[in-house]
Design a protein around this motif. Sequence first.
Motif, short mmCIF file in Angstrom:
data_model
loop_
_atom_site.label_atom_id
_atom_site.label_comp_id
_atom_site.label_asym_id
_atom_site.label_seq_id
_atom_site.Cartn_x
_atom_site.Cartn_y
_atom_site.Cartn_z
N ALA A 911 5.82 -39.58 37.31
CA ALA A 911 5.98 -38.35 38.08
C ALA A 911 6.29 -37.19 37.14
O ALA A 911 6.61 -37.36 35.96
CB ALA A 911 7.11 -38.52 39.10
N PHE A 912 6.16 -35.99 37.70
CA PHE A 912 6.62 -34.77 37.02
C PHE A 912 7.99 -34.44 37.59
O PHE A 912 8.18 -34.41 38.81
CB PHE A 912 5.66 -33.61 37.25
CG PHE A 912 6.25 -32.28 36.91
CD1 PHE A 912 6.45 -31.91 35.58
CD2 PHE A 912 6.63 -31.39 37.92
CE1 PHE A 912 7.02 -30.68 35.27
CE2 PHE A 912 7.19 -30.17 37.60
CZ PHE A 912 7.39 -29.81 36.28
N VAL A 913 8.99 -34.13 36.66
CA VAL A 913 10.35 -33.86 37.09
C VAL A 913 10.81 -32.52 36.51
O VAL A 913 10.73 -32.30 35.30
CB VAL A 913 11.32 -34.97 36.66
CG1 VAL A 913 12.74 -34.64 37.11
CG2 VAL A 913 10.87 -36.31 37.22
N LEU A 914 11.26 -31.63 37.40
CA LEU A 914 11.88 -30.36 37.03
C LEU A 914 13.37 -30.47 37.37
O LEU A 914 13.72 -30.82 38.49
CB LEU A 914 11.25 -29.21 37.80
CG LEU A 914 12.06 -27.91 37.82
CD1 LEU A 914 12.10 -27.26 36.42
CD2 LEU A 914 11.45 -26.91 38.82
N ARG A 915 14.20 -30.20 36.39
CA ARG A 915 15.64 -30.28 36.64
C ARG A 915 16.31 -29.00 36.11
O ARG A 915 16.11 -28.60 34.97
CB ARG A 915 16.24 -31.50 35.94
CG ARG A 915 17.73 -31.70 36.25
CD ARG A 915 18.28 -32.94 35.56
NE ARG A 915 17.72 -34.17 36.11
CZ ARG A 915 16.79 -34.92 35.49
NH1 ARG A 915 16.35 -34.55 34.30
NH2 ARG A 915 16.32 -36.01 36.04
N VAL A 916 17.12 -28.32 36.98
CA VAL A 916 17.88 -27.12 36.62
C VAL A 916 19.36 -27.41 36.89
O VAL A 916 19.73 -27.66 38.04
CB VAL A 916 17.43 -25.88 37.42
CG1 VAL A 916 18.25 -24.68 37.02
CG2 VAL A 916 15.93 -25.62 37.19
#
Length: 980
Positions: A911-916
Amino acid sequence: MVPGAHALDGHFRIGDYHHDVWGPKEGAPSTILSIAQTSDGWLWIGTYRGLYRFDGVRFERFVPFPGESLTYSAISTLAAAPNGDLLIAYLTGGFSILRNGHLLHMTSVQEQPFANTFTVLADVDGTYWIGAIDGLMHLAGRTWEHVGAAWRYPGTRTDNLALDRYGRLFVSDGANVHVLDRAGRRFRPTGLRSVEMGADFVYDPTGALWIGTDDRMTPVAVDPGGVRPTYKVNTPPAMTIRRLFDRDGNLWLAPDDNAVCMLPRDRLPAAGAFSTAALRTAQDCTGGRRADQKVIGLLEDRDGNVWMATMNGLERFRHNRLRTIPYSGPSFRTALARDPGGAVTAVAGGVETRYYAIEVTGLQPARRHADATLQRSGIDGTVVLATPAGLVVRERGRERTIPYPVPAPAPTDPIRRLLQEGPDAFWVGWTRHGLWRFAGGAWSKPADYGTPVARAGDASDGRGNVWLAYANNTIVRLGPAGARKYDARDGVDVRVATFIDVQREVLAAGDGGLQVLSGGRFRHVRAADPDVLTGVNGLVIAPDGDRWFNTHRGVLHVRAIDWQAAMHTPAALLRYELLDRLDGFPDGAQIGIVATAAGAPDGRMWFAASTGIALYDPAHDHLATAPPPPVIRAVTANGRRFDPTETIRLAPGTDHVGVEFTALSYTVPERTVFRYRLDGVERDWQGPSDRRYASYANLGPGTYTFELQAALRGGGWSGRTARIGVEIRPYFTQTWWFPVLCALAAAGAAVLFYRWRLREVTARLHLLLRERQRIARTLHDTFLQSLQALVWRFEQIMDNLPAQHQDRALLDLTLAQANEVMTEGRHQIVGLRPGSDGSTALEARVAAMLESFRLRFPQSIELTVVNPDGAILVPIVADEAFHIAHEALRNALHHGQGTRVRVDLHYTAAAFVLRVGDDGRGIEAAVLAKGGRDGHWGLTGMRERARVVKGVLRIESGAAGTVVTLRVAKGAAYGRSRRA
């Protein structure tokens, strides 16, 4: 002779046979001129009005195939050929052959080589002979030849033809008999005179040929010259055959006085010619026949029945299994017994009862005690008679009389019950004086156990036990052990118990059926037709253990093995055969309670009815057991009748098919039963049933096979199964290829629709792409250019300001924001262009966004990108991920009050994961639970953007800070390929 077929037994006289008549009311054709039976079993009838066939039940007019017809309607002679053909000669001349249902004409109306036809014959060499009023004709192939001087045949007419057992051809010309010398192709005289035009050729049971006239039978004794008899003779074919030897040797005659006579074989001379007129007696003939019943012809069928064609229909004589010995008048209380000498006697009569000896010739008044009114078989051959003088006991070698205890029987007080209890013990029951017992030399009146004795049965087992049956479901046993009463509580359920028998088992019978005592209780003996076991009034147990019951329906025969099966298995149905009116049982059942059946040691049995006594003699029981051949007559559908020889192909839409069938049984066709099934619809047989028609509805298209078997009721099924195939053609919409074509058409339509839809979508996408390109050009050529000019103007202003000018910092921040706007605009233009790299754009846009935020906020802002395989995001995923990152980063910087913010972009195989994440104070739990603050839509917008790209957005917040994570599965994030 077919298996199970028998001739009409010479032991009996003509009056003992079953005589059936079919006239116009029964559907028989009138003015019959000839009858014949072909090898397939059909009985054919030639008349003035056409050709008919008969199966023993129904007459059917012959209907030729389309395009075929009889030459004439008036048929003079029929003959059955050995190959199965039916030879047809016409009254006015002409010859046809019926072969496999089709007519083959050997003559025509225009070409007819002879006139009125008397006889036709198929020769052993395959040729045909025709006897006609104008001579003798010979047919070889298609060539006719008039037989005359060249053949040395002197006759000007020909009356009869016959082949003897040596294969020799004999011809009668109305005056003399001639025989054909085949080698010399000439006829020579035999020296025999045919005397008259009506002389017949007939065969005796040995196959010897005779010539018969009205009053004389003469053997055709011509030396065969060493030739061995090899030809199987058949009934000679002639217009009228009125003399006939049946296969048992009896001679049947139809003389000109309109009588029908049968001379038994035991009265015929052993050899040589004889006069039939001298042998005939009144007992040999049936008289009183009407003029329209004059016999035209005789035929013995393959079952041994003798048929007579008359001017008014058809008649049959067949063997009866039972012989009737008539009374002088009706007798409803006949009592039968076997005396000490073995002779069977009867007490019978209506108004006046008499004692008779039963002789072969009939009932003969007894020499002694002719005035007896009742009799009963006792113990060890004893016979007890009720006479006016007293109770007569006839024992072997002696006779004694016991006076009555009351006045002698009178018409108003007759004796109705009589039995022997022991050697010197007897029971007598009067209608009015009741029941009395004689024992020890004295009479006594026992207790009254039930209803009046006139409606009860009784029996004694010879061991001192007496059984008394009453009309109220009560049975009493009296004996050395005392009295035992049986009633409904013990299973007694025969209602009026008119019969009880204790020869083997204890049996009771009445209106309620037949019961047997088993285990201290009475139980019913069951049968498929319960009515056959009601009205039992007599029983003979044969030496082989078979039971023969006298009932109101006839004689019920149960084999020993079937009786034992019913005794051992209470629920089993009793197997039986019923000898009824069709077998010669006299009309009318007995209504008394006396013994109505008796047997002799030689197996003969007598059964009393109200109009006579039926004699069964096993030595003369010609039981037909062979199953008749089943025949399919026709198939009916759509208002049409199809011959079974046709190929039956029915029109589309046919959903109802009927099949007519029969069996060629001519002895007792009423007892023929059938079973059938339609292969393709039924797996199991339907039947047995006596119906001769089967109907099927709601049939679909397809090929079906109808199968038929026949049997005589109670016998085995025919080894041959009749079959016929029926095909129902389908409509086009019912064919197997129709759904295939529909599927192909649907598939083609789907392909066409897909291609059309693809063109539509492609065209719309191209239109959308052109619009995006136009917007991108407009943004680049107008907005960005104008914004760039504005930035350059501000840069010039800032350059003109002193370095320590108070507005220089504000201008510097404004220019940074303007550059940020220009960068975002360029990224949007890149997204509007086809073939853009979503991953590269996202990383660049996020990096530019972070750089802008660093200028405005003091927190530490970090970016981490992990993309080891160079995965490429789908542009829409990159766009929505950027906006989610922007919103999450802005919230962290504005509201988090932390010191550090971190942005991670991870491109993994799954998967693609964006974390802020930040280390601030976090989001209140109530806000998270509610999904956002009132009037603020940041969190809601992030969730909506996550759903757009089929991703999962998770927000985790606490004292350590807040982490916003977007996870998009690989299929939605990378499209078809992960690599650049």
